[in-house]
Design an enzyme around this catalytic site. Structure first.
Site, PDB file in Angstrom:
ATOM      1  N   LYS A  62      35.591  19.955  37.237  1.00  0.00           N
ATOM      2  CA  LYS A  62      34.133  19.737  37.385  1.00  0.00           C
ATOM      3  C   LYS A  62      33.292  19.900  36.082  1.00  0.00           C
ATOM      4  CE  LYS A  62      33.772  19.962  42.415  1.00  0.00           C
ATOM      5  NZ  LYS A  62      33.248  20.733  43.549  1.00  0.00           N
ATOM      6  N   GLU A  95      43.603  24.364  49.832  1.00  0.00           N
ATOM      7  CA  GLU A  95      42.599  25.030  49.052  1.00  0.00           C
ATOM      8  C   GLU A  95      42.694  26.662  49.512  1.00  0.00           C
ATOM      9  OE1 GLU A  95      38.804  23.485  49.557  1.00  0.00           O
ATOM     10  OE2 GLU A  95      38.773  21.999  48.127  1.00  0.00           O
ATOM     11  N   HIS A 116      62.414   6.919  58.283  1.00  0.00           N
ATOM     12  CA  HIS A 116      63.157   5.772  57.399  1.00  0.00           C
ATOM     13  C   HIS A 116      62.639   5.850  55.947  1.00  0.00           C
ATOM     14  CE1 HIS A 116      64.465   3.454  61.021  1.00  0.00           C
ATOM     15  NE2 HIS A 116      63.714   4.333  61.662  1.00  0.00           N
TER      16      HIS A 116
END
Lengths: 443, 443
Positions: free
Chosen positions: B430, B287, B316
């Protein structure tokens, strides 16, 4: 399972078709691997979900070893020996284990050798395990010589020795490894219960082998349904017709986007229980196509870096980076339809006026609105993405997804001209580590 | 805390000095922010760890609300309202919560609005909480209007209403938000207990405010020690002398490596309990510097993509990608010294001959050998890295680390010429989501 990509993936339809065309021969080859139905080719993991003999062996072992008294199934394994199992287990049960302490049997994973985790785990054994039949150790190592796995097994078996006799402990061990590996032979000498991994099946492609099937069956997951999902999908993924074959499409989109500079593939799951599924894919993609050399031994440093994000949580974390930052990502949104949705917001809010249009919404409705909003924002910013919709989060749907991604990776490796099945560079750190351990011993 | 980077970071000492030179003015400015000791500047979060009044308020609230009977502290918050708390809690306790079901009080996080998680959480409330004093809800939202947080709070409060009276529930709520936010005012009207966040402190910089301090104190973490660690570090991070100032070095190395094409910063923790600390940093870096525009409003799509890896587990998994794949990563290895090491392997191995030089090793010794081997492999491949060594995993050391990284990010934002404290692109999704929710309502 549905795969949506048109327009959103920002790849020209003709470029897509041309790329898929390059895979035609390999697709036909995969077809023959399926028909032969054996374990000869590196791609042979596709035959695991229809191997009734191996599935039967797992179920037989389950009958012998698992009773209603089992509380803790301890998976001692790392990488390909744990990630697939964890992906399925966490999706179905594990993601709420910390708030669901009385559900049994639980799966517990011992991956690395963190001393603090081991200290607490030994405490746990001391206070929470009182009878041998409450616990089962599944020691999993393909090579049979994985340092962390062998070390963890030794530490835990010694700890159990304070409670139970050697005979009692041996009875509570199942070893999963390649036939005739060192571990196989040691386990056989000790008369431990053994489950084989077909030699040509690589660790990251082994979830449908006893590696994944046995611990999953032990915790009550329907492994037949898991295998059925995978079996359905493997047929789709050798289809000639593009629209029927999600693995072809997905591999081509990943390849073309990477060529266009989108060298990060963000797997953005709008379902927190699928985080471990993302981590499984991280190994699958990372190890399969992250390669220094191509098939002609030229240095290429190929690869796409897989990342895992969780919606909506990570919109409040890396959402800004994804929407405003470097244009280096191709996103795969993954979510699951839900048939039922019992969670609604109250009709009368306790704290009204904070968020508009909230009362009487459902949790599922909110998640879908946020995902929809996110996709619109990505589209506005011309950020490429595809979308995978699982019909639900179930053993069958997870089997489909796992198989889809494994075959996608085989196609992608082919497009990238690398060996999809080896991991040569990992030896580098292992060699150095062995030297250090040896020097320590002789010091 | 130690920071090692010479040679390994593959940055010329003169380039480093020159870059740090550019930060001199800003470093002096930070110095004045510290001296003024108020909450006026965007950088003011650096003053939180020495704010005795705010820390006192947290401790007072703790005295009022937390008794020995508390079993579950539910943090209802997302992004900056949960990640810092989770980082510290998981490092100290939480990473073994699933195998340590009887340790109380536990922290439980409600971040997104996943219906399945909520369904199980409601079950948990029904069966595991019997008295009001066993539970506390900490509703945390800086803006006071976070959709997920408000929705979760409404759902949980309604569910508790089946067990307890409204009065009883209200007594078990603490609301943490900006003074005079909508949530603040609603909570005040209802006479709920309130904790303030200083207005200029951004979510991702708020861990040392009541956002983090109150829930951490409630679970028994020594918040004074956490703040002391941060207070010590903030002094180091305004030092002029390079070798005393890890934030300057680290910011310059990240910047210079990014300029050289290493646009992924892998945070490779050789301690699984620090995974959530990595996720906290993921937000901080994502951010703060993932920005479409620079300070002159030019489109730059700046940023470095943070990733989190866990040693030795991820060797791994993505180890092959890191050692052989694209040369686009700058790695930060993080590990903690351990004073004591109670975990050793048995003298007589149960399964000898599988791994050389194993008997009598310790878990810590193995981890160190693997990390050493990994660093040698990175060096051989000329992959750039720095190394951060925490003295131990404790509240103090975590306070140091958090503060170090927050100030590092301020320097890095300055070097990248972006606004380190806003997140304008998040509005994009938003806005779309709000439209969808509105359309659903009127449908």
């Amino acid at each position: 399972m549905e795969l949506l990509y048109k327009d959103s993936a920002r790849i020209d339809e003709s470029a897509l078709k041309e790329t898929v065309q390059q895979l035609n021969e390999y697709r036909e080859y995969l077809n023959t691997v399926l028909s032969k139905n054996d374990y000869d080719a590196p791609e042979c993991s596709v035959n695991l979900p229809v191997d009734q003999q191996l599935i039967g062996l797992v179920k037989e072992t389950q009958k012998k070893k698992i009773s209603k008294k089992l509380k803790y199934m301890v998976v001692i394994g790392i990488g390909g020996s744990s990630l697939g199992t964890k992906a399925v287990y966490d999706a179905v049960y594990g993601f709420t284990d910390a708030i669901d302490c009385k559900r049994f049997p639980r799966l517990i994973f011992l991956e690395t050798v963190d001393p603090e985790y081991l200290r607490r785990f030994k405490n746990f054994l001391e206070f929470e395990v009182s009878k041998p039949e409450e616990i089962l150790l599944n020691i999993i190592s393909k090579s049979g010589t994985t340092t962390e796995t062998v070390a963890n097994a030794e530490i835990i078996i010694e700890a159990l020795g304070k409670k139970f006799s050697e005979e009692q402990i041996d009875e509570r061990i199942v070893v999963t490894t390649d036939e005739n590996s060192k571990l196989w032979n040691v386990a056989k000498l000790k008369n431990l219960t053994l489950l084989p991994i077909p030699k040509e099946v690589g660790g990251r492609y082994s979830v449908m082998s006893p590696v994944g099937l046995f611990p999953l069956a032990a915790t009550g997951i329907d492994i037949e349904s898991l295998c059925e999902g995978a079996a359905t999908m493997r047929k789709n993924c050798i289809e000639n017709e593009l629209e029927l074959n999600p693995a072809l499409i997905s591999a081509a989109l990943l390849f073309l986007n990477a060529k266009a500079g989108k060298t990060i593939n963000d797997n953005f799951f709008f379902a927190p229980q699928l985080e471990s599924l993302g981590k499984w894919y991280r190994q699958l993609m990372g190890e399969s196509i992250g390669k220094e050399k191509n098939l002609r031994d030229e240095t290429v440093n190929a690869g796409i870096t897989p990342t895992v994000s969780i919606g909506s949580t990570d919109l409040h974390s890396v959402g800004q980076l994804y929407l405003g930052g470097p244009l280096d990502k191709f996103t795969t949104f993954i979510w699951a339809r839900n048939q039922e949705d019992p969670i609604t917001l109250p009709k009368k809010l306790m704290m009204p006026g904070l968020v508009e249009n909230l009362q009487n919404s459902s949790a599922q409705g909110l998640m879908e609105a946020i995902l929809e909003g996110t996709k619109l924002a990505y589209a506005k910013k011309e950020l490429p993405f595809m979308e995978i919709i699982m019909p639900e989060i179930s053993a069958f749907a997870l089997g489909e997804y796992l198989q889809f991604k494994m075959i996608e990776m085989m196609y992608l490796g082919k497009l990238m001209d690398v060996n999809t099945f080896d991991q040569p560079n990992v030896e580098l750190y292992k060699i150095e580590t062995r030297k250090i351990l040896k020097a320590k011993k002789t010091a």
